[in-house]
Design a protein around this motif. Sequence first.
Motif, PDB file in Angstrom:
ATOM      1  N   GLY A   1      -3.555  14.236  10.792  1.00  0.00           N
ATOM      2  CA  GLY A   1      -3.939  12.724  11.302  1.00  0.00           C
ATOM      3  C   GLY A   1      -3.572  12.146   9.828  1.00  0.00           C
ATOM      4  N   TYR A   2      -2.722  12.455   8.597  1.00  0.00           N
ATOM      5  CA  TYR A   2      -2.738  11.877   7.928  1.00  0.00           C
ATOM      6  C   TYR A   2      -1.147  11.574   6.669  1.00  0.00           C
ATOM      7  CZ  TYR A   2      -7.797  12.275   5.912  1.00  0.00           C
ATOM      8  OH  TYR A   2      -9.062  12.398   6.295  1.00  0.00           O
ATOM      9  N   ARG A   3      -0.381  10.669   6.675  1.00  0.00           N
ATOM     10  CA  ARG A   3       0.168  10.428   6.559  1.00  0.00           C
ATOM     11  C   ARG A   3       0.916   9.945   5.235  1.00  0.00           C
ATOM     12  NH1 ARG A   3      -1.169   6.705   9.821  1.00  0.00           N
ATOM     13  NH2 ARG A   3      -0.320   5.349   8.543  1.00  0.00           N
ATOM     14  N   LEU A   4       2.626  10.417   4.718  1.00  0.00           N
ATOM     15  CA  LEU A   4       2.657   9.321   3.543  1.00  0.00           C
ATOM     16  C   LEU A   4       2.588   8.548   3.611  1.00  0.00           C
ATOM     17  CD1 LEU A   4       6.113  12.075   2.315  1.00  0.00           C
ATOM     18  CD2 LEU A   4       3.476  12.452   1.389  1.00  0.00           C
ATOM     19  N   ASP A   5       2.799   7.480   4.020  1.00  0.00           N
ATOM     20  CA  ASP A   5       2.839   6.140   3.929  1.00  0.00           C
ATOM     21  C   ASP A   5       1.574   5.259   4.396  1.00  0.00           C
ATOM     22  OD1 ASP A   5       2.514   6.087   6.879  1.00  0.00           O
ATOM     23  OD2 ASP A   5       3.330   4.827   7.150  1.00  0.00           O
ATOM     24  N   GLN A   6       0.284   6.388   4.122  1.00  0.00           N
ATOM     25  CA  GLN A   6      -0.974   5.821   3.366  1.00  0.00           C
ATOM     26  C   GLN A   6      -1.413   5.873   1.934  1.00  0.00           C
ATOM     27  OE1 GLN A   6      -2.844   9.161   6.619  1.00  0.00           O
ATOM     28  NE2 GLN A   6      -4.362   7.116   6.490  1.00  0.00           N
ATOM     29  N   ILE A   7      -0.717   6.168   1.361  1.00  0.00           N
ATOM     30  CA  ILE A   7      -0.647   5.815  -0.278  1.00  0.00           C
ATOM     31  C   ILE A   7       0.470   5.136  -0.260  1.00  0.00           C
ATOM     32  CG2 ILE A   7       0.013   7.136  -2.779  1.00  0.00           C
ATOM     33  CD1 ILE A   7      -2.394   7.942  -1.087  1.00  0.00           C
ATOM     34  N   ARG A   8       0.710   3.861  -0.983  1.00  0.00           N
ATOM     35  CA  ARG A   8       1.264   2.988  -1.709  1.00  0.00           C
ATOM     36  C   ARG A   8       1.687   2.757  -2.852  1.00  0.00           C
ATOM     37  NH1 ARG A   8       0.697  -0.879   2.833  1.00  0.00           N
ATOM     38  NH2 ARG A   8       1.236   0.748   4.761  1.00  0.00           N
ATOM     39  N   PHE A   9       2.887   2.376  -3.443  1.00  0.00           N
ATOM     40  CA  PHE A   9       2.284   1.900  -4.514  1.00  0.00           C
ATOM     41  C   PHE A   9       3.765   0.497  -5.046  1.00  0.00           C
ATOM     42  CE2 PHE A   9       3.267   6.286  -3.669  1.00  0.00           C
ATOM     43  CZ  PHE A   9       3.418   7.457  -5.038  1.00  0.00           C
ATOM     44  N   SER A  10       3.108  -0.068  -5.675  1.00  0.00           N
ATOM     45  CA  SER A  10       3.514  -1.638  -6.349  1.00  0.00           C
ATOM     46  C   SER A  10       2.986  -1.828  -7.428  1.00  0.00           C
ATOM     47  CB  SER A  10       2.246  -2.214  -5.426  1.00  0.00           C
ATOM     48  OG  SER A  10       0.653  -1.976  -5.604  1.00  0.00           O
ATOM     49  N   GLY A  11       3.837  -3.182  -7.848  1.00  0.00           N
ATOM     50  CA  GLY A  11       2.893  -3.173  -8.903  1.00  0.00           C
ATOM     51  C   GLY A  11       3.390  -2.922 -10.075  1.00  0.00           C
ATOM     52  N   PHE A  12       5.096  -2.205  -9.999  1.00  0.00           N
ATOM     53  CA  PHE A  12       5.663  -1.583 -11.544  1.00  0.00           C
ATOM     54  C   PHE A  12       6.266  -2.726 -12.772  1.00  0.00           C
ATOM     55  CE2 PHE A  12       9.316   0.094 -13.514  1.00  0.00           C
ATOM     56  CZ  PHE A  12       8.870   1.430 -13.429  1.00  0.00           C
TER      57      PHE A  12
END
Length: 193
Positions: free
Chosen positions: A86-97
């Motif tokens: 039930g886990y997907r790649l979009d459950q990890i987010r990258f921001s604030g570069f």
Amino acid sequence: MTFDLFMNNRICLIIIAVIFIVPQIVEARKIGYKVKGAEKTNKIHVGNKTKGGNIDAIDITSADTVGMMVDGSFMVASFCETCNNGYRLDQIRFSGFDKTLRNSKESFFIRNLTDKTLKGVVLYIDYRTPDGRQLTKRFLKLSCAIPPGETRKADIPSFDTQHSFYYADSEHPKRGGNPFRVFFDPVAYYLSF
């Protein structure tokens, strides 16, 4: 007749030498050729101090050690909801570069939107000019320990060793520099059991 016999023996000796000696020379050449730094890991500080005074860290590992990851974890490598428990790649987010012109490090935030501790992330970072032309693309493997629902900052060595680029949304330099944008492309992430 003796000349033909002499030539045949000579050819046989050459063939025997090629069969037995050349493979040993080739094998000897292979010995000692090792990729230096293939298992090198650089510890990168996150900035949160623990009770003992130690600093939590996200480890950057070279692309040569991709097969090895975190013990006690499982990999998520698709957007499929029925796959990967039930886990997907979009459950990890990258921001604030962030990367200024003179900075030798790049920083960004990793947010864990799962219900398990994030142990590692494998991703590509695609660097492009504002008009979309690709500058470079990096492959990174980050080891970390990000609790469920939390965010951590990662500082990585910059691709820009000559200090001629800055992130388009970072502080603009007074003189010179070339702006760039980044695109994160996660390949996989690892969650604790």
